[in-house]
Design an enzyme around this catalytic site. Structure first.
Site, PDB file in Angstrom:
ATOM      1  N   ASN A 201      10.217  -3.023 -80.348  1.00  0.00           N
ATOM      2  CA  ASN A 201      10.837  -3.687 -81.494  1.00  0.00           C
ATOM      3  C   ASN A 201       9.949  -3.494 -82.721  1.00  0.00           C
ATOM      4  O   ASN A 201       8.909  -2.851 -82.640  1.00  0.00           O
ATOM      5  CB  ASN A 201      11.073  -5.171 -81.184  1.00  0.00           C
ATOM      6  CG  ASN A 201       9.777  -5.881 -80.864  1.00  0.00           C
ATOM      7  OD1 ASN A 201       8.903  -5.994 -81.705  1.00  0.00           O
ATOM      8  ND2 ASN A 201       9.641  -6.338 -79.615  1.00  0.00           N
ATOM      9  N   ASP A 270      12.415  -8.722 -73.851  1.00  0.00           N
ATOM     10  CA  ASP A 270      13.000  -9.613 -72.842  1.00  0.00           C
ATOM     11  C   ASP A 270      13.292  -8.886 -71.533  1.00  0.00           C
ATOM     12  O   ASP A 270      13.284  -9.487 -70.470  1.00  0.00           O
ATOM     13  CB  ASP A 270      14.279 -10.248 -73.396  1.00  0.00           C
ATOM     14  CG  ASP A 270      13.955 -11.263 -74.496  1.00  0.00           C
ATOM     15  OD1 ASP A 270      12.973 -12.005 -74.328  1.00  0.00           O
ATOM     16  OD2 ASP A 270      14.657 -11.282 -75.524  1.00  0.00           O
ATOM     17  N   LYS A 280      11.059  13.293 -67.908  1.00  0.00           N
ATOM     18  CA  LYS A 280      11.890  13.060 -69.086  1.00  0.00           C
ATOM     19  C   LYS A 280      13.364  13.196 -68.707  1.00  0.00           C
ATOM     20  O   LYS A 280      13.752  14.182 -68.054  1.00  0.00           O
ATOM     21  CB  LYS A 280      11.516  14.080 -70.168  1.00  0.00           C
ATOM     22  CG  LYS A 280      12.256  13.841 -71.457  1.00  0.00           C
ATOM     23  CD  LYS A 280      11.854  14.849 -72.509  1.00  0.00           C
ATOM     24  CE  LYS A 280      12.801  14.695 -73.695  1.00  0.00           C
ATOM     25  NZ  LYS A 280      12.701  15.794 -74.636  1.00  0.00           N
ATOM     26  N   ASP A 299       8.421 -14.670 -68.943  1.00  0.00           N
ATOM     27  CA  ASP A 299       8.211 -15.370 -70.215  1.00  0.00           C
ATOM     28  C   ASP A 299       6.768 -15.877 -70.207  1.00  0.00           C
ATOM     29  O   ASP A 299       6.431 -16.828 -69.492  1.00  0.00           O
ATOM     30  CB  ASP A 299       9.204 -16.537 -70.362  1.00  0.00           C
ATOM     31  CG  ASP A 299       9.128 -17.165 -71.746  1.00  0.00           C
ATOM     32  OD1 ASP A 299       8.005 -17.292 -72.275  1.00  0.00           O
ATOM     33  OD2 ASP A 299      10.192 -17.507 -72.287  1.00  0.00           O
ATOM     34  N   ILE A 300       5.924 -15.215 -70.975  1.00  0.00           N
ATOM     35  CA  ILE A 300       4.481 -15.479 -70.918  1.00  0.00           C
ATOM     36  C   ILE A 300       4.173 -16.899 -71.413  1.00  0.00           C
ATOM     37  O   ILE A 300       3.428 -17.648 -70.773  1.00  0.00           O
ATOM     38  CB  ILE A 300       3.710 -14.433 -71.767  1.00  0.00           C
ATOM     39  CG1 ILE A 300       4.063 -13.026 -71.289  1.00  0.00           C
ATOM     40  CG2 ILE A 300       2.214 -14.671 -71.694  1.00  0.00           C
ATOM     41  CD1 ILE A 300       3.636 -11.909 -72.212  1.00  0.00           C
ATOM     42  N   PHE A 316       5.961 -18.972 -81.224  1.00  0.00           N
ATOM     43  CA  PHE A 316       6.561 -18.473 -82.458  1.00  0.00           C
ATOM     44  C   PHE A 316       8.022 -18.171 -82.182  1.00  0.00           C
ATOM     45  O   PHE A 316       8.379 -17.805 -81.068  1.00  0.00           O
ATOM     46  CB  PHE A 316       5.861 -17.183 -82.923  1.00  0.00           C
ATOM     47  CG  PHE A 316       4.772 -17.451 -83.921  1.00  0.00           C
ATOM     48  CD1 PHE A 316       3.577 -18.025 -83.520  1.00  0.00           C
ATOM     49  CD2 PHE A 316       4.949 -17.145 -85.268  1.00  0.00           C
ATOM     50  CE1 PHE A 316       2.576 -18.300 -84.433  1.00  0.00           C
ATOM     51  CE2 PHE A 316       3.955 -17.411 -86.187  1.00  0.00           C
ATOM     52  CZ  PHE A 316       2.768 -17.982 -85.779  1.00  0.00           C
ATOM     53  N   LYS A 330      14.195 -24.430 -78.906  1.00  0.00           N
ATOM     54  CA  LYS A 330      13.285 -23.487 -78.230  1.00  0.00           C
ATOM     55  C   LYS A 330      11.964 -24.165 -77.859  1.00  0.00           C
ATOM     56  O   LYS A 330      11.411 -23.937 -76.790  1.00  0.00           O
ATOM     57  CB  LYS A 330      13.044 -22.274 -79.130  1.00  0.00           C
ATOM     58  CG  LYS A 330      12.248 -21.183 -78.453  1.00  0.00           C
ATOM     59  CD  LYS A 330      12.322 -19.867 -79.177  1.00  0.00           C
ATOM     60  CE  LYS A 330      13.695 -19.234 -79.070  1.00  0.00           C
ATOM     61  NZ  LYS A 330      13.755 -17.917 -79.681  1.00  0.00           N
ATOM     62  N   LYS A 334      10.741 -24.288 -74.058  1.00  0.00           N
ATOM     63  CA  LYS A 334       9.497 -23.621 -73.638  1.00  0.00           C
ATOM     64  C   LYS A 334       8.418 -24.646 -73.274  1.00  0.00           C
ATOM     65  O   LYS A 334       7.325 -24.274 -72.846  1.00  0.00           O
ATOM     66  CB  LYS A 334       8.985 -22.704 -74.749  1.00  0.00           C
ATOM     67  CG  LYS A 334       9.975 -21.618 -75.150  1.00  0.00           C
ATOM     68  CD  LYS A 334       9.431 -20.240 -74.963  1.00  0.00           C
ATOM     69  CE  LYS A 334      10.529 -19.225 -75.252  1.00  0.00           C
ATOM     70  NZ  LYS A 334      10.154 -17.873 -74.919  1.00  0.00           N
TER      71      LYS A 334
HETATM   72  O1  C5P Z   1      12.495 -16.736 -76.355  1.00  0.00           O
HETATM   73  P1  C5P Z   1      11.874 -16.116 -77.549  1.00  0.00           P
HETATM   74  O2  C5P Z   1      11.499 -14.673 -77.342  1.00  0.00           O
HETATM   75  O3  C5P Z   1      12.621 -16.287 -78.839  1.00  0.00           O
HETATM   76  O4  C5P Z   1      10.515 -16.952 -77.738  1.00  0.00           O
HETATM   77  C1  C5P Z   1       9.546 -16.597 -78.647  1.00  0.00           C
HETATM   78  C2  C5P Z   1       8.208 -17.152 -78.233  1.00  0.00           C
HETATM   79  O5  C5P Z   1       7.980 -16.971 -76.846  1.00  0.00           O
HETATM   80  C3  C5P Z   1       7.081 -16.417 -78.909  1.00  0.00           C
HETATM   81  O6  C5P Z   1       5.998 -17.313 -79.018  1.00  0.00           O
HETATM   82  C4  C5P Z   1       6.781 -15.308 -77.915  1.00  0.00           C
HETATM   83  O7  C5P Z   1       5.462 -14.783 -78.070  1.00  0.00           O
HETATM   84  C5  C5P Z   1       6.973 -15.999 -76.588  1.00  0.00           C
HETATM   85  N1  C5P Z   1       7.455 -15.131 -75.511  1.00  0.00           N
HETATM   86  C6  C5P Z   1       6.641 -14.830 -74.459  1.00  0.00           C
HETATM   87  N2  C5P Z   1       7.102 -14.030 -73.427  1.00  0.00           N
HETATM   88  C7  C5P Z   1       8.357 -13.565 -73.446  1.00  0.00           C
HETATM   89  C8  C5P Z   1       9.205 -13.870 -74.520  1.00  0.00           C
HETATM   90  C9  C5P Z   1       8.720 -14.648 -75.543  1.00  0.00           C
HETATM   91  O8  C5P Z   1       5.473 -15.256 -74.453  1.00  0.00           O
HETATM   92  N3  C5P Z   1       8.778 -12.817 -72.424  1.00  0.00           N
END
Ligand code: C5P
Length: 393
Positions: A201, A270, A280, A299-300, A316, A330, A334
């Site tokens: 991205n 995601d 390739k 989701d870290i 963020f 959100k 989270k």
């Molecule tokens: O769900 P979304 O991507 O909008 O959430 C954004 C927040 O979650 C940011 O702080 C991003 O760094 C964190 N995030 C993460 N791991 C993911 C997706 C988002 O840590 N797989």
């Protein structure tokens, strides 16, 4: 006060002076006789916008005591480049020229930026002198390792002017996060499809890097886990480069145990391809389009927030609309105490940003600012909220 001593790295001080004056600092230059062999006082005067001093015997100073007058005006004295000889003089309290006399007459902090040949740096006498200076409370910035003007390779080259500038700025920042460990993710991730293609991205990493820099300047021990970006590592920050979301997740999980604060700024992909082609992917004769199946990435932020004793977690969110409702939703989903929302993705790659802080108590809007200033403000906001840590653990 910027003091130059004799060494080829004097050419780097032209840029350092420019960076300091551009940031609004008053730079008073003093030079040793040897330094004037490498760069002229005229150049340094033009860049600093002030007369340069090179001698103890200077009729321009009313009382003819430049060593007292000039050192009293300074908030700090920075010796850059600091030669082998000058370090030795400082360590032994010698005062036989203007600059060394200024240093010994000072009532402000002293920072030195060594620059010399690797053998001169490694010489036990130099190492003894540097250890003595550290013990005397002098801040030693660098040196770097790498190729040297003499053609040799090793430790001793001066840190780059940008790094010296950052270190000096850092020195003057209030130490709100002294003794704290901060873990930050930044940039995009890259999820390969084959050896040459992938999904990523437009995140530039600028906001995350600015936060890492601001946290370091606030006295924190900073570990930055960065996706693929083209940014320089902020001075004093430990940086770990990763590509994929899974690698970012693993790096964070390895480092998070002893952290006080986790700031998830990365725009993590995601999904990833559930199968990465070894070769390739080619166009086929019948022009059949390839199809990909995806699996969800971890989701870290949510994973860290779920730990039994999580650090203070800051998320963020770049929302494309209805920031107020989406931001708070959100944050709760989270399970983090603080979420910083902006109306993105139009902020990606820009140098400024406008954000709102979402927390249990409500929303706080911050005015639009460049990312460096905004990062300093956000670090202040995070630091102020830390006493509440016990409530969320
Ligand atoms: O769900 P979304 O991507 O909008 O959430 C954004 C927040 O979650 C940011 O702080 C991003 O760094 C964190 N995030 C993460 N791991 C993911 C997706 C988002 O840590 N797989």
């Amino acid at each position: 006060m910027l003091g130059l001593t004799g060494g080829i790295a004097c050419y780097k001080i032209a840029e350092l002076t420019r960076l300091l004056t551009k940031a609004g600092a008053t730079v008073q230059v003093a030079m040793t006789e040897a330094a004037t062999q490498f760069i002229t006082p005229v150049t340094m005067q033009a860049l600093s916008g002030r007369p340069v001093y090179t001698s103890q015997w200077d009729a321009r100073i009313d009382n003819n005591m430049p060593h007292i007058d000039l050192s009293r005006e300074a908030d700090a004295i920075v010796i850059a480049p600091a030669s082998t000889d000058f370090l030795a003089k400082l360590a032994h309290g010698m005062a036989d020229d203007l600059l060394s006399t200024l240093c010994i007459a000072r009532d402000c902090p002293l920072l030195v930026v060594p620059a010399m040949n690797r053998q001169m740096w490694m010489n036990p006498a130099t190492q003894r002198n540097v250890a003595q200076l550290r013990a005397d409370g002098v801040l030693v910035l660098g040196p770097d390792s790498g190729s040297q003007a003499c053609g040799e390779v090793g430790d001793g080259r001066m840190i780059e002017p940008e790094a010296a500038y950052e270190a000096i700025v850092s020195f003057f920042q209030p130490k709100m996060l002294s003794g704290r460990r901060v873990l930050i993710t930044a940039g995009p991730t890259f999820e390969p499809l084959d050896p040459v293609r992938g999904i990523t991205n437009l995140s530039s990493g600028k906001m995350g890097f600015a936060l890492a820099r601001a946290a370091q300047q606030a006295g924190a021990d900073v570990h930055l886990v960065a996706g693929p970006v083209t940014l320089d590592t902020p001075w004093g920050v430990f940086r770990e480069d990763v590509q994929t979301a899974q690698q970012m997740h693993d790096a964070v999980m390895q480092a998070v145990a002893d952290c006080d604060i986790f700031i998830a700024v990365a725009a993590v992909a995601d999904w990833r391809a559930n199968h990465v082609s070894e070769h390739k992917i080619k166009k086929t004769a019948d022009r059949k389009l390839p199809s990909f199946a995806f699996v969800e990435n971890p989701d870290i932020l949510a994973a860290v927030a779920k730990l039994p004793h999580p650090p203070f977690c800051v998320g963020f969110a770049a929302e494309s609309g209805n920031l107020d409702a989406n931001g708070e939703e959100k944050r709760v989903r989270k399970n983090v105490p603080l979420l910083i929302g902006n109306l993105g993705p139009q902020t990606f790659g820009r140098d400024d940003n406008e954000v709102a802080l979402f927390e249990a108590g409500g929303v706080t809007r911050l005015p639009r600012a460049d990312k460096t200033t905004l990062a300093q403000t956000l670090i202040g906001e995070i630091a102020r909220r830390l006493p509440d840590m016990s409530l969320i653990s």
